[in-house]
Structures are given as C-alpha cells and as structure tokens.
Design a protein around this motif. Sequence first.
Motif, PDB file in Angstrom:
ATOM      1  N   ASN A   1      -1.352   0.079  10.529  1.00  0.00           N
ATOM      2  CA  ASN A   1      -0.944  -1.201  11.085  1.00  0.00           C
ATOM      3  C   ASN A   1      -1.448  -2.373  10.251  1.00  0.00           C
ATOM      4  O   ASN A   1      -0.767  -3.398  10.141  1.00  0.00           O
ATOM      5  N   ALA A   2      -2.614  -2.218   9.653  1.00  0.00           N
ATOM      6  CA  ALA A   2      -3.119  -3.266   8.760  1.00  0.00           C
ATOM      7  C   ALA A   2      -2.263  -3.348   7.504  1.00  0.00           C
ATOM      8  O   ALA A   2      -1.915  -4.444   7.036  1.00  0.00           O
ATOM      9  N   CYS A   3      -1.884  -2.189   6.976  1.00  0.00           N
ATOM     10  CA  CYS A   3      -1.086  -2.156   5.743  1.00  0.00           C
ATOM     11  C   CYS A   3       0.335  -2.678   5.949  1.00  0.00           C
ATOM     12  O   CYS A   3       0.993  -3.097   4.988  1.00  0.00           O
ATOM     13  N   LYS A   4       0.807  -2.678   7.185  1.00  0.00           N
ATOM     14  CA  LYS A   4       2.162  -3.171   7.447  1.00  0.00           C
ATOM     15  C   LYS A   4       2.288  -4.673   7.204  1.00  0.00           C
ATOM     16  O   LYS A   4       3.396  -5.208   7.170  1.00  0.00           O
ATOM     17  N   HIS A   5       1.158  -5.337   7.032  1.00  0.00           N
ATOM     18  CA  HIS A   5       1.187  -6.756   6.686  1.00  0.00           C
ATOM     19  C   HIS A   5       1.282  -6.974   5.172  1.00  0.00           C
ATOM     20  O   HIS A   5       1.365  -8.125   4.724  1.00  0.00           O
ATOM     21  N   ILE A   6       1.259  -5.879   4.416  1.00  0.00           N
ATOM     22  CA  ILE A   6       1.421  -5.985   2.960  1.00  0.00           C
ATOM     23  C   ILE A   6       2.894  -6.225   2.656  1.00  0.00           C
ATOM     24  O   ILE A   6       3.766  -5.504   3.134  1.00  0.00           O
TER      25      ILE A   6
ATOM     26  N   PHE B   1       4.645  -3.645  -0.438  1.00  0.00           N
ATOM     27  CA  PHE B   1       4.695  -2.196  -0.206  1.00  0.00           C
ATOM     28  C   PHE B   1       5.272  -1.952   1.188  1.00  0.00           C
ATOM     29  O   PHE B   1       4.997  -2.702   2.119  1.00  0.00           O
ATOM     30  N   THR B   2       6.040  -0.890   1.323  1.00  0.00           N
ATOM     31  CA  THR B   2       6.370  -0.403   2.654  1.00  0.00           C
ATOM     32  C   THR B   2       5.237   0.533   3.095  1.00  0.00           C
ATOM     33  O   THR B   2       4.501   1.071   2.257  1.00  0.00           O
ATOM     34  N   THR B   3       5.116   0.734   4.392  1.00  0.00           N
ATOM     35  CA  THR B   3       4.038   1.569   4.924  1.00  0.00           C
ATOM     36  C   THR B   3       4.554   2.419   6.063  1.00  0.00           C
ATOM     37  O   THR B   3       5.299   1.931   6.917  1.00  0.00           O
ATOM     38  N   SER B   4       4.169   3.703   6.085  1.00  0.00           N
ATOM     39  CA  SER B   4       4.568   4.594   7.170  1.00  0.00           C
ATOM     40  C   SER B   4       3.418   5.516   7.544  1.00  0.00           C
ATOM     41  O   SER B   4       2.510   5.773   6.745  1.00  0.00           O
ATOM     42  N   HIS B   5       3.504   6.036   8.767  1.00  0.00           N
ATOM     43  CA  HIS B   5       2.506   6.970   9.289  1.00  0.00           C
ATOM     44  C   HIS B   5       3.197   8.278   9.648  1.00  0.00           C
ATOM     45  O   HIS B   5       4.031   8.315  10.550  1.00  0.00           O
ATOM     46  N   GLU B   6       2.912   9.331   8.887  1.00  0.00           N
ATOM     47  CA  GLU B   6       3.483  10.661   9.141  1.00  0.00           C
ATOM     48  C   GLU B   6       5.011  10.607   9.199  1.00  0.00           C
ATOM     49  O   GLU B   6       5.639  11.279  10.022  1.00  0.00           O
TER      50      GLU B   6
ATOM     51  N   LEU C   1      -4.451 -11.399   4.575  1.00  0.00           N
ATOM     52  CA  LEU C   1      -5.655 -10.609   4.808  1.00  0.00           C
ATOM     53  C   LEU C   1      -6.183 -10.767   6.225  1.00  0.00           C
ATOM     54  O   LEU C   1      -6.637  -9.789   6.835  1.00  0.00           O
ATOM     55  N   GLU C   2      -6.129 -11.972   6.763  1.00  0.00           N
ATOM     56  CA  GLU C   2      -6.646 -12.203   8.109  1.00  0.00           C
ATOM     57  C   GLU C   2      -5.918 -11.343   9.137  1.00  0.00           C
ATOM     58  O   GLU C   2      -6.546 -10.752  10.023  1.00  0.00           O
ATOM     59  N   LYS C   3      -4.599 -11.225   9.014  1.00  0.00           N
ATOM     60  CA  LYS C   3      -3.831 -10.405   9.940  1.00  0.00           C
ATOM     61  C   LYS C   3      -4.146  -8.926   9.753  1.00  0.00           C
ATOM     62  O   LYS C   3      -4.199  -8.159  10.725  1.00  0.00           O
ATOM     63  N   GLY C   4      -4.351  -8.515   8.491  1.00  0.00           N
ATOM     64  CA  GLY C   4      -4.694  -7.130   8.225  1.00  0.00           C
ATOM     65  C   GLY C   4      -6.032  -6.748   8.840  1.00  0.00           C
ATOM     66  O   GLY C   4      -6.158  -5.696   9.490  1.00  0.00           O
ATOM     67  N   ILE C   5      -7.035  -7.584   8.659  1.00  0.00           N
ATOM     68  CA  ILE C   5      -8.359  -7.323   9.225  1.00  0.00           C
ATOM     69  C   ILE C   5      -8.302  -7.303  10.745  1.00  0.00           C
ATOM     70  O   ILE C   5      -8.967  -6.491  11.407  1.00  0.00           O
ATOM     71  N   GLU C   6      -7.481  -8.173  11.324  1.00  0.00           N
ATOM     72  CA  GLU C   6      -7.338  -8.205  12.779  1.00  0.00           C
ATOM     73  C   GLU C   6      -6.832  -6.871  13.315  1.00  0.00           C
ATOM     74  O   GLU C   6      -7.291  -6.386  14.365  1.00  0.00           O
ATOM     75  N   GLU C   7      -5.901  -6.233  12.589  1.00  0.00           N
ATOM     76  CA  GLU C   7      -5.390  -4.918  13.006  1.00  0.00           C
ATOM     77  C   GLU C   7      -6.485  -3.865  12.944  1.00  0.00           C
ATOM     78  O   GLU C   7      -6.546  -2.954  13.785  1.00  0.00           O
TER      79      GLU C   7
END
Length: 211
Positions: free
Chosen positions: A18-23, A26-31, A167-173
């Motif tokens: 969920n933190a990486c989804k703010h990047i 890059f796209t980000t997925s879980h399993e 970064l702030e949104k990523g850390i919040e996740e």
Amino acid sequence: MRVFVLCTGRSGSLSFVNACKHIRNFTTSHESLADVFGNERFNFPNNHIEVDNRLSWSLGHLNKYFGDDAIYIHLKRDRDKTANSFFQRFYLPGSIIDAFCDGVRMNPVEKLSKKMRLKACYDYVDTVNTNIEYFLLDKSKKMTINLETIEQDFPKFLEFINADIDLEKGIEELRKSHNSSFQRKLNLDYRVKLTIIREWRHLKMYFSKKS
C-alpha cells in the motif's frame, strides 16, 4: 526494471504494498499472479514492484526469467513475532502454514500438538528466509528491509529504485495495520463446499482406479 519483494509473509508485506502504490513511476501488486500456472506465473510488466511471499518457492524460475536484471528486496520481521503470527493462521482457507505442514513436511495440522504447530511455524520462517538469503548471494541489486525499522528503511528503498513518490503518504500507509492475524472469518459455507468437492473427487479417482 522489475522489483521483487521476497518474504515469509506475516512481515508487513501488505502495508509495504500500500505504501508502494503511491509510487508514480512503478506499478505495484500483491500476489497478483500467485494463482497462475506455468510461464504466465512470471509475466510481470516492466517498471513493476511485485510483493509475493509465495515467490520464495519459485526462486529457480525467478533466476531463470530475471536473473541479475531485477532488483530484489528481502522484507523481514522479528523471527519470534513472525512465527507467532503464523501460529494464528492455522485452519484458514489457503493458509500457507497449513500447506507447509500437510504437503511439505507431511504432518497434517490436525495431528500436531500446540507445541508442534509452533515449532512448524519457526521451521517455515527459517526455511523461507534461508531460501531467500541463498538466492540473493550472487545478486548485485538487492536490499534487506526490516519491519521493525521500516520507516527508516523505506526511504532508502525508494532511493535505491529511484522512485517518484509522495513520501508522506507512503509512510502513512506503513503506520497502518493490514491483514491482522486476529481478523479471522469463519467462511463456513466456503470451507464445507471445498471439503465436499475434495472428498467427492477423491472417491471418484479411487473407484476409477478400481474399475
């Protein structure tokens, strides 16, 4: 560039996703391809971050398809906390610790005492982490992130992959709790249905061999 986050599970992987989804770059997925067979299991797009604890059982294929071209992250958590978290996951549909006991160690969970179930959890955690560590020995683009220091490690990870992020949104996740071991659902109808289907197919195969 593809980024693979390898872990045992129960190590903050969903929070990391969920933190990486703010990047933004890059796209980000879980399993995302965990339920796919064959070559398609590894059909990950470029500029993608994939977080999947089950990839630790497919390290040979990862090496075959991506080798030293990908970035590999080993996401870790305190050994005791990880094992105890897995201890809460017994008897759940799709539980990897059940599959490990039943299939890999050939000890059906129902036959194990409480002490033996906890021992199995430690065995699972050590097995997966050792597999990952040996896989990473010859990789040049790798990093270890610890859940206990993730707020300090995450910015280093972002710099490592040259991520464009708020970064702030990523850390919040990262500060949120996701997929707690204690958030169990009965799923009784689903479990009964699977049991009936499994036993029916077992009987069909048994009698087809007899005829």
